[in-house]
Design a protein around this motif. Structure first.
Motif, PDB file in Angstrom:
ATOM      1  N   MET A  35     -15.612  41.235  48.968  1.00  0.00           N
ATOM      2  CA  MET A  35     -14.861  41.103  50.215  1.00  0.00           C
ATOM      3  C   MET A  35     -15.770  41.266  51.416  1.00  0.00           C
ATOM      4  SD  MET A  35     -11.263  43.033  49.389  1.00  0.00           S
ATOM      5  CE  MET A  35     -10.139  42.327  48.180  1.00  0.00           C
ATOM      6  N   GLY A  36     -15.765  40.277  52.282  1.00  0.00           N
ATOM      7  CA  GLY A  36     -16.655  40.290  53.436  1.00  0.00           C
ATOM      8  C   GLY A  36     -18.044  39.781  53.125  1.00  0.00           C
ATOM      9  N   ARG A  37     -18.297  39.504  51.836  1.00  0.00           N
ATOM     10  CA  ARG A  37     -19.600  38.969  51.418  1.00  0.00           C
ATOM     11  C   ARG A  37     -19.459  37.553  50.867  1.00  0.00           C
ATOM     12  NH1 ARG A  37     -19.905  44.554  49.912  1.00  0.00           N
ATOM     13  NH2 ARG A  37     -21.759  45.581  50.799  1.00  0.00           N
ATOM     14  N   ARG A  38     -18.525  37.360  49.897  1.00  0.00           N
ATOM     15  CA  ARG A  38     -18.308  36.046  49.307  1.00  0.00           C
ATOM     16  C   ARG A  38     -16.920  35.493  49.611  1.00  0.00           C
ATOM     17  NH1 ARG A  38     -20.454  38.943  44.766  1.00  0.00           N
ATOM     18  NH2 ARG A  38     -18.340  39.076  43.931  1.00  0.00           N
ATOM     19  N   THR A  39     -15.967  36.396  49.794  1.00  0.00           N
ATOM     20  CA  THR A  39     -14.581  36.007  50.069  1.00  0.00           C
ATOM     21  C   THR A  39     -14.050  36.848  51.223  1.00  0.00           C
ATOM     22  OG1 THR A  39     -13.700  37.624  48.495  1.00  0.00           O
ATOM     23  CG2 THR A  39     -14.187  35.406  47.644  1.00  0.00           C
ATOM     24  N   TRP A  40     -12.909  36.424  51.775  1.00  0.00           N
ATOM     25  CA  TRP A  40     -12.295  37.188  52.858  1.00  0.00           C
ATOM     26  C   TRP A  40     -13.347  37.563  53.916  1.00  0.00           C
ATOM     27  CZ3 TRP A  40      -7.076  37.613  52.815  1.00  0.00           C
ATOM     28  CH2 TRP A  40      -6.416  37.423  51.594  1.00  0.00           C
ATOM     29  N   MET A  41     -14.033  36.555  54.400  1.00  0.00           N
ATOM     30  CA  MET A  41     -15.183  36.799  55.259  1.00  0.00           C
ATOM     31  C   MET A  41     -14.825  37.467  56.589  1.00  0.00           C
ATOM     32  SD  MET A  41     -17.631  35.942  53.354  1.00  0.00           S
ATOM     33  CE  MET A  41     -18.991  36.032  54.517  1.00  0.00           C
ATOM     34  N   HIS A  42     -13.558  37.425  56.969  1.00  0.00           N
ATOM     35  CA  HIS A  42     -13.153  38.068  58.225  1.00  0.00           C
ATOM     36  C   HIS A  42     -12.848  39.552  58.046  1.00  0.00           C
ATOM     37  CE1 HIS A  42      -9.411  37.072  56.216  1.00  0.00           C
ATOM     38  NE2 HIS A  42      -8.736  37.844  57.043  1.00  0.00           N
ATOM     39  N   LEU A  43     -12.945  40.048  56.806  1.00  0.00           N
ATOM     40  CA  LEU A  43     -12.648  41.456  56.553  1.00  0.00           C
ATOM     41  C   LEU A  43     -13.927  42.284  56.461  1.00  0.00           C
ATOM     42  CD1 LEU A  43      -9.820  41.202  53.859  1.00  0.00           C
ATOM     43  CD2 LEU A  43      -9.601  41.393  56.350  1.00  0.00           C
ATOM     44  N   PRO A  44     -13.840  43.591  56.777  1.00  0.00           N
ATOM     45  CA  PRO A  44     -15.017  44.463  56.628  1.00  0.00           C
ATOM     46  C   PRO A  44     -15.274  44.783  55.167  1.00  0.00           C
ATOM     47  CG  PRO A  44     -13.111  45.770  57.235  1.00  0.00           C
ATOM     48  CD  PRO A  44     -12.663  44.330  57.294  1.00  0.00           C
ATOM     49  N   HIS A  45     -16.485  45.200  54.867  1.00  0.00           N
ATOM     50  CA  HIS A  45     -16.794  45.671  53.520  1.00  0.00           C
ATOM     51  C   HIS A  45     -15.992  46.943  53.234  1.00  0.00           C
ATOM     52  CE1 HIS A  45     -21.080  43.725  53.726  1.00  0.00           C
ATOM     53  NE2 HIS A  45     -20.098  42.836  53.820  1.00  0.00           N
ATOM     54  N   VAL A  46     -15.607  47.116  51.985  1.00  0.00           N
ATOM     55  CA  VAL A  46     -14.966  48.365  51.560  1.00  0.00           C
ATOM     56  C   VAL A  46     -16.056  49.412  51.371  1.00  0.00           C
ATOM     57  CG1 VAL A  46     -13.689  49.506  49.707  1.00  0.00           C
ATOM     58  CG2 VAL A  46     -13.001  47.213  50.480  1.00  0.00           C
ATOM     59  N   THR A  47     -15.910  50.545  52.039  1.00  0.00           N
ATOM     60  CA  THR A  47     -16.943  51.578  51.984  1.00  0.00           C
ATOM     61  C   THR A  47     -16.411  52.934  51.528  1.00  0.00           C
ATOM     62  OG1 THR A  47     -16.572  52.093  54.330  1.00  0.00           O
ATOM     63  CG2 THR A  47     -18.313  50.494  53.815  1.00  0.00           C
ATOM     64  N   ARG A  48     -15.131  52.999  51.198  1.00  0.00           N
ATOM     65  CA  ARG A  48     -14.529  54.265  50.786  1.00  0.00           C
ATOM     66  C   ARG A  48     -13.510  53.979  49.683  1.00  0.00           C
ATOM     67  NH1 ARG A  48     -10.869  58.253  54.707  1.00  0.00           N
ATOM     68  NH2 ARG A  48     -10.622  59.963  53.198  1.00  0.00           N
ATOM     69  N   ILE A  49     -13.379  54.901  48.726  1.00  0.00           N
ATOM     70  CA  ILE A  49     -12.447  54.719  47.605  1.00  0.00           C
ATOM     71  C   ILE A  49     -11.612  55.981  47.417  1.00  0.00           C
ATOM     72  CG2 ILE A  49     -12.183  54.119  45.172  1.00  0.00           C
ATOM     73  CD1 ILE A  49     -15.088  53.207  45.200  1.00  0.00           C
ATOM     74  N   LEU A  50     -10.295  55.792  47.369  1.00  0.00           N
ATOM     75  CA  LEU A  50      -9.377  56.846  46.975  1.00  0.00           C
ATOM     76  C   LEU A  50      -8.734  56.422  45.658  1.00  0.00           C
ATOM     77  CD1 LEU A  50      -9.706  57.377  50.064  1.00  0.00           C
ATOM     78  CD2 LEU A  50      -7.315  58.089  50.097  1.00  0.00           C
ATOM     79  N   ALA A  51      -8.494  57.373  44.763  1.00  0.00           N
ATOM     80  CA  ALA A  51      -7.913  57.030  43.468  1.00  0.00           C
ATOM     81  C   ALA A  51      -6.910  58.083  43.025  1.00  0.00           C
ATOM     82  CB  ALA A  51      -8.997  56.878  42.399  1.00  0.00           C
ATOM     83  N   SER A  52      -5.876  57.618  42.350  1.00  0.00           N
ATOM     84  CA  SER A  52      -4.927  58.499  41.676  1.00  0.00           C
ATOM     85  C   SER A  52      -5.675  59.377  40.669  1.00  0.00           C
ATOM     86  CB  SER A  52      -3.888  57.625  40.963  1.00  0.00           C
ATOM     87  OG  SER A  52      -3.330  58.272  39.848  1.00  0.00           O
TER      88      SER A  52
END
Length: 286
Positions: A111-128
């Motif tokens: 995301m933000g690299r190959r697809t969804w180019m208008h979105l920022p990179h994901v830099t944080r992860i929350l998980a159940s």
């Protein structure tokens, strides 16, 4: 399949038109953390804004926050079509589920690299805290280079006495109760209602919006991307709340295993949510 609902064959991924993404002083629109942030000189003027096509008062909004909701890969409970909630920590991902998790991780990385180019990179992860989501999130974390934060409020619904049962077994035991539960008319016996899952899950979205607005108002007014690795009922409930749907209709939303759903949040400077755009629901990895 862990929530007793069936996917709608007519359902299609829905995508909003891209919001123009203007350049800003940080690379890729992502938040820089740790020591890297201290190496970036302060800007002499505010960063250009990503405009909202709908807000009548754009100046009151901070930069967009993109939330990527990732469902865990399959487990043996998924493939055997048994209720797998949050009453017990397991099960773990199956071999197929681990492959799906790796594919989901690559999708998030892209995301933000190959697809969804208008979105920022994901830099944080929350998980159940469930084993299957922790394992899926670990794959994403390794791919994007981020630490996994555990967030109990995005765990799966507690199925109570229905844990481990198939829909047929629940009907034999409790009649129409499973369908009443799906319509948000009741709680699972000894467990939760769909509405309760939506309330706790969406509270996380509101908290993330406030945190994001605080960072923006502290001089880092930049688009940010956060992944939330969660479950079928939890994800559909969060999306349902964001869309303003009654809880009785949330069962129509179907995030398949290892799929991604994308929610863009526009927060005001005080951290309250002004707009939400559901950019995609249940994008599959296979």
């Amino acid at each position: 399949m862990s929530d007793g609902t069936m996917p709608d064959p007519a359902e299609e991924t829905q995508v909003e038109p891209a919001v123009p993404h203007h350049a800003h002083r940080f690379d890729d629109g992502t938040d820089l953390g740790g020591e890297a942030a201290s190496d970036v000189p302060a800007a002499s003027s505010p960063a250009p804004r990503v405009q909202s096509p709908f807000s009548p008062d754009e100046e009151d909004l901070v930069a967009p926050l993109t939330l990527v909701l990732v469902r865990h890969g399959v487990t043996e409970m998924t493939t055997s079509r048994r209720m797998s909630g949050s009453g017990v920590p397991g099960p773990a991902l199956s071999g197929q589920g681990r492959v799906q998790a790796a594919k989901a991780a690559d999708l998030v990385y892209g995301m933000g690299r190959r697809t969804w180019m208008h979105l920022p990179h994901v830099t944080r992860i929350l998980a159940s805290p469930m084993v299957r989501t922790q394992e899926t999130a670990a794959s994403v974390g390794r791919r994007i280079g981020a630490h996994v934060e555990t967030e109990a409020r995005i765990k799966e619904v507690d199925f109570g006495a229905w844990e481990g049962l198939t829909v047929a077994e629940i009907i034999e035991r409790d009649g129409d109760a499973i369908h009443a539960w799906r319509r948000a008319e009741t709680s699972a016996p000894g467990g939760e209602s769909i509405a309760e899952v939506g309330a706790r899950g969406y509270a996380v979205i509101e908290e993330l919006a406030r945190e994001h607005a605080h960072h923006c108002m502290s001089g880092r007014d930049l688009p940010r991307g956060v992944a939330l690795v969660s479950h079928a009922v939890a994800i559909k409930s969060i999306v349902g709340v964001a869309l303003g749907m009654p809880a009785s209709h949330w069962g129509s939303i179907w995030p398949s295993p290892a799929s991604t759903s994308i929610l863009q949040v526009r927060a005001r400077k005080d951290g309250s949510i002004a707009e939400q755009h559901v950019l995609a629901v249940g994008v599959p990895v296979e």
